[in-house]
Scaffold this motif. Structure first.
Motif, PDB file in Angstrom:
ATOM      1  N   ALA A  15       0.833  -1.201   0.000  1.00 44.25           N
ATOM      2  CA  ALA A  15       0.000   0.000   0.000  1.00 44.25           C
ATOM      3  C   ALA A  15       0.866   1.249   0.000  1.00 44.25           C
ATOM      4  CB  ALA A  15      -0.933  -0.009   1.214  1.00 44.25           C
ATOM      5  N   ASP A  16       1.926   1.244   0.775  1.00 45.51           N
ATOM      6  CA  ASP A  16       2.835   2.397   0.807  1.00 45.51           C
ATOM      7  C   ASP A  16       3.482   2.618  -0.557  1.00 45.51           C
ATOM      8  OD1 ASP A  16       4.474   4.468   2.162  1.00 45.51           O
ATOM      9  OD2 ASP A  16       6.098   3.073   1.677  1.00 45.51           O
ATOM     10  N   ALA A  17       3.942   1.560  -1.188  1.00 43.11           N
ATOM     11  CA  ALA A  17       4.578   1.685  -2.503  1.00 43.11           C
ATOM     12  C   ALA A  17       3.591   2.177  -3.553  1.00 43.11           C
ATOM     13  CB  ALA A  17       5.178   0.339  -2.926  1.00 43.11           C
ATOM     14  N   PHE A  18       2.369   1.662  -3.514  1.00 41.49           N
ATOM     15  CA  PHE A  18       1.360   2.073  -4.487  1.00 41.49           C
ATOM     16  C   PHE A  18       0.938   3.527  -4.263  1.00 41.49           C
ATOM     17  CE2 PHE A  18      -0.496  -2.460  -5.341  1.00 41.49           C
ATOM     18  CZ  PHE A  18       0.723  -2.837  -5.875  1.00 41.49           C
ATOM     19  N   ILE A  19       0.718   3.909  -3.005  1.00 44.92           N
ATOM     20  CA  ILE A  19       0.299   5.284  -2.697  1.00 44.92           C
ATOM     21  C   ILE A  19       1.402   6.272  -3.051  1.00 44.92           C
ATOM     22  CG2 ILE A  19      -0.238   6.866  -0.786  1.00 44.92           C
ATOM     23  CD1 ILE A  19      -1.855   4.544   0.448  1.00 44.92           C
ATOM     24  N   THR A  20       2.647   5.926  -2.765  1.00 44.66           N
ATOM     25  CA  THR A  20       3.761   6.816  -3.098  1.00 44.66           C
ATOM     26  C   THR A  20       3.807   7.068  -4.595  1.00 44.66           C
ATOM     27  OG1 THR A  20       5.018   5.986  -1.214  1.00 44.66           O
ATOM     28  CG2 THR A  20       6.257   7.135  -2.927  1.00 44.66           C
ATOM     29  N   TYR A  21       3.607   6.026  -5.381  1.00 45.45           N
ATOM     30  CA  TYR A  21       3.595   6.207  -6.837  1.00 45.45           C
ATOM     31  C   TYR A  21       2.396   7.043  -7.274  1.00 45.45           C
ATOM     32  CZ  TYR A  21       2.638   5.345 -11.700  1.00 45.45           C
ATOM     33  OH  TYR A  21       2.332   5.518 -13.020  1.00 45.45           O
ATOM     34  N   LEU A  22       1.216   6.708  -6.797  1.00 40.93           N
ATOM     35  CA  LEU A  22      -0.002   7.393  -7.238  1.00 40.93           C
ATOM     36  C   LEU A  22       0.003   8.869  -6.837  1.00 40.93           C
ATOM     37  CD1 LEU A  22      -2.614   4.593  -6.510  1.00 40.93           C
ATOM     38  CD2 LEU A  22      -1.863   5.416  -8.754  1.00 40.93           C
ATOM     39  N   ARG A  23       0.620   9.210  -5.721  1.00 45.53           N
ATOM     40  CA  ARG A  23       0.715  10.617  -5.318  1.00 45.53           C
ATOM     41  C   ARG A  23       1.647  11.406  -6.235  1.00 45.53           C
ATOM     42  NH1 ARG A  23      -1.812  14.050  -3.303  1.00 45.53           N
ATOM     43  NH2 ARG A  23      -0.165  15.046  -2.171  1.00 45.53           N
ATOM     44  N   SER A  24       2.563  10.732  -6.903  1.00 46.93           N
ATOM     45  CA  SER A  24       3.497  11.430  -7.792  1.00 46.93           C
ATOM     46  C   SER A  24       2.912  11.673  -9.180  1.00 46.93           C
ATOM     47  CB  SER A  24       4.798  10.633  -7.922  1.00 46.93           C
ATOM     48  OG  SER A  24       4.583   9.449  -8.658  1.00 46.93           O
ATOM     49  N   VAL A  25       1.773  11.085  -9.464  1.00 47.42           N
ATOM     50  CA  VAL A  25       1.152  11.212 -10.781  1.00 47.42           C
ATOM     51  C   VAL A  25       0.353  12.509 -10.846  1.00 47.42           C
ATOM     52  CG1 VAL A  25      -0.476  10.143 -12.388  1.00 47.42           C
ATOM     53  CG2 VAL A  25       1.059   8.718 -11.039  1.00 47.42           C
ATOM     54  N   GLU A  26       0.475  13.208 -11.958  1.00 49.17           N
ATOM     55  CA  GLU A  26      -0.268  14.452 -12.175  1.00 49.17           C
ATOM     56  C   GLU A  26      -1.688  14.146 -12.669  1.00 49.17           C
ATOM     57  OE1 GLU A  26       0.875  17.570 -11.592  1.00 49.17           O
ATOM     58  OE2 GLU A  26       2.734  16.704 -10.830  1.00 49.17           O
ATOM     59  N   LEU A  27      -2.588  15.068 -12.442  1.00 49.92           N
ATOM     60  CA  LEU A  27      -3.969  14.899 -12.874  1.00 49.92           C
ATOM     61  C   LEU A  27      -4.065  14.766 -14.392  1.00 49.92           C
ATOM     62  CD1 LEU A  27      -6.975  14.822 -12.195  1.00 49.92           C
ATOM     63  CD2 LEU A  27      -6.976  17.312 -12.338  1.00 49.92           C
ATOM     64  N   SER A  28      -3.223  15.495 -15.109  1.00 48.33           N
ATOM     65  CA  SER A  28      -3.255  15.431 -16.579  1.00 48.33           C
ATOM     66  C   SER A  28      -2.887  14.036 -17.080  1.00 48.33           C
ATOM     67  CB  SER A  28      -2.317  16.473 -17.170  1.00 48.33           C
ATOM     68  OG  SER A  28      -0.988  16.239 -16.740  1.00 48.33           O
ATOM     69  N   ASP A  29      -2.068  13.301 -16.327  1.00 46.85           N
ATOM     70  CA  ASP A  29      -1.731  11.930 -16.727  1.00 46.85           C
ATOM     71  C   ASP A  29      -2.956  11.027 -16.679  1.00 46.85           C
ATOM     72  OD1 ASP A  29       0.937  12.594 -17.096  1.00 46.85           O
ATOM     73  OD2 ASP A  29       1.478  12.076 -15.037  1.00 46.85           O
ATOM     74  N   PHE A  30      -3.778  11.188 -15.663  1.00 42.50           N
ATOM     75  CA  PHE A  30      -4.974  10.368 -15.538  1.00 42.50           C
ATOM     76  C   PHE A  30      -5.974  10.637 -16.654  1.00 42.50           C
ATOM     77  CE2 PHE A  30      -3.672  10.147 -11.011  1.00 42.50           C
ATOM     78  CZ  PHE A  30      -3.659   8.772 -10.881  1.00 42.50           C
ATOM     79  N   GLU A  31      -5.880  11.794 -17.265  1.00 44.32           N
ATOM     80  CA  GLU A  31      -6.834  12.167 -18.302  1.00 44.32           C
ATOM     81  C   GLU A  31      -6.474  11.634 -19.679  1.00 44.32           C
ATOM     82  OE1 GLU A  31      -6.910  16.376 -17.708  1.00 44.32           O
ATOM     83  OE2 GLU A  31      -8.324  16.241 -16.047  1.00 44.32           O
ATOM     84  N   THR A  32      -5.326  10.954 -19.814  1.00 43.33           N
ATOM     85  CA  THR A  32      -4.952  10.349 -21.092  1.00 43.33           C
ATOM     86  C   THR A  32      -5.129   8.836 -20.997  1.00 43.33           C
ATOM     87  OG1 THR A  32      -2.622  10.151 -20.450  1.00 43.33           O
ATOM     88  CG2 THR A  32      -3.267  12.162 -21.591  1.00 43.33           C
ATOM     89  N   THR A  33      -5.655   8.251 -22.050  1.00 40.92           N
ATOM     90  CA  THR A  33      -5.916   6.806 -22.022  1.00 40.92           C
ATOM     91  C   THR A  33      -4.651   5.976 -22.108  1.00 40.92           C
ATOM     92  OG1 THR A  33      -6.271   6.829 -24.400  1.00 40.92           O
ATOM     93  CG2 THR A  33      -8.214   7.039 -23.005  1.00 40.92           C
ATOM     94  N   SER A  34      -3.586   6.511 -22.692  1.00 43.11           N
ATOM     95  CA  SER A  34      -2.347   5.744 -22.811  1.00 43.11           C
ATOM     96  C   SER A  34      -1.622   5.605 -21.481  1.00 43.11           C
ATOM     97  CB  SER A  34      -1.419   6.393 -23.838  1.00 43.11           C
ATOM     98  OG  SER A  34      -1.030   7.686 -23.392  1.00 43.11           O
ATOM     99  N   PHE A  35      -2.072   6.326 -20.460  1.00 43.25           N
ATOM    100  CA  PHE A  35      -1.417   6.273 -19.157  1.00 43.25           C
ATOM    101  C   PHE A  35      -1.732   4.991 -18.405  1.00 43.25           C
ATOM    102  CE2 PHE A  35      -2.103   7.005 -14.592  1.00 43.25           C
ATOM    103  CZ  PHE A  35      -0.786   7.134 -14.200  1.00 43.25           C
ATOM    104  N   TYR A  36      -2.914   4.437 -18.565  1.00 40.28           N
ATOM    105  CA  TYR A  36      -3.362   3.336 -17.722  1.00 40.28           C
ATOM    106  C   TYR A  36      -2.529   2.054 -17.864  1.00 40.28           C
ATOM    107  CZ  TYR A  36      -6.973   6.478 -16.379  1.00 40.28           C
ATOM    108  OH  TYR A  36      -7.630   7.566 -15.876  1.00 40.28           O
ATOM    109  N   PRO A  37      -2.111   1.651 -19.038  1.00 45.63           N
ATOM    110  CA  PRO A  37      -1.199   0.496 -19.095  1.00 45.63           C
ATOM    111  C   PRO A  37       0.135   0.767 -18.392  1.00 45.63           C
ATOM    112  CG  PRO A  37      -2.176   0.879 -21.241  1.00 45.63           C
ATOM    113  CD  PRO A  37      -2.562   2.034 -20.385  1.00 45.63           C
ATOM    114  N   ARG A  38       0.630   1.997 -18.497  1.00 43.21           N
ATOM    115  CA  ARG A  38       1.881   2.343 -17.799  1.00 43.21           C
ATOM    116  C   ARG A  38       1.682   2.321 -16.288  1.00 43.21           C
ATOM    117  NH1 ARG A  38       2.799   7.324 -21.362  1.00 43.21           N
ATOM    118  NH2 ARG A  38       1.728   8.204 -19.592  1.00 43.21           N
TER     119      ARG A  38
END
Length: 167
Positions: free
Chosen positions: A115-138
């Motif tokens: 959970a710590d590893a996943f949350i640390t990564y997800l907190r580093s992601v920008e909102l604009s990344d979530f808005e692109t469909t090519s981001f989800y496989p990455r």
């Protein structure tokens, strides 16, 4: 005496003209040296080196993705705020770890670290990344890499995202 001052008055004018020519020559020589260094020191490009390779992670045809010796261990739901502004946007994600049968207890013991590893990564992601469909496989690949770091590649065989909500 007046002749001496006349000579000294013209001398600086000639020196400043000479300085401009010296600076121009220095600029041309510097540009030529820079070009030569970049041209001769850069590695040669070979024709057989691939420019862009496409990595296919799909198994060969006929091989099922869900093997009979696999187990799916569900992790607790994660709720992560996105961005630095007040908590107006968040991601709710529910994941499962793919593993060999019998490794479920080891994954449950390591769940806080996952959970710590996943949350640390997800907190580093920008909102604009979530808005692109090519981001989800990455994103899935990044979560799988973090699971392998925490659990070891012999335990973790991948991450499944079973629920995802962006608000």
């Amino acid at each position: 005496m007046p002749e001496e001052t006349a000579i000294t008055d013209t001398a600086p004018a000639e020196k400043s003209g000479g300085n401009i020519v010296n600076w121009a020559i220095l600029a041309v020589v510097s540009a030529a040296c820079s070009f030569a260094v970049v041209f001769f020191m850069s590695p040669p490009v070979t024709a057989e080196s691939p420019v862009c390779t496409v990595a296919t992670s799909s198994p060969p045809k006929g091989t099922p993705l869900a093997a009979p010796d696999q187990e799916y261990v569900e992790l607790e739901e994660l709720l992560v705020t996105i961005g630095n502004e007040p908590a107006t946007r968040f991601v709710k994600i529910h994941t499962s770890i793919v593993t060999k049968k019998g490794n479920g207890e080891a994954i449950k013991k390591a769940e806080p670290m996952l959970a710590d590893a996943f949350i640390t990564y997800l907190r580093s992601v920008e909102l604009s990344d979530f808005e692109t469909t090519s981001f989800y496989p990455r994103m899935r690949e990044q979560l799988a890499q973090r699971a392998e770091l925490v659990l070891g590649d012999d335990v973790s065989r991948g991450v499944l995202i079973t629920e995802f909500l962006l608000r």
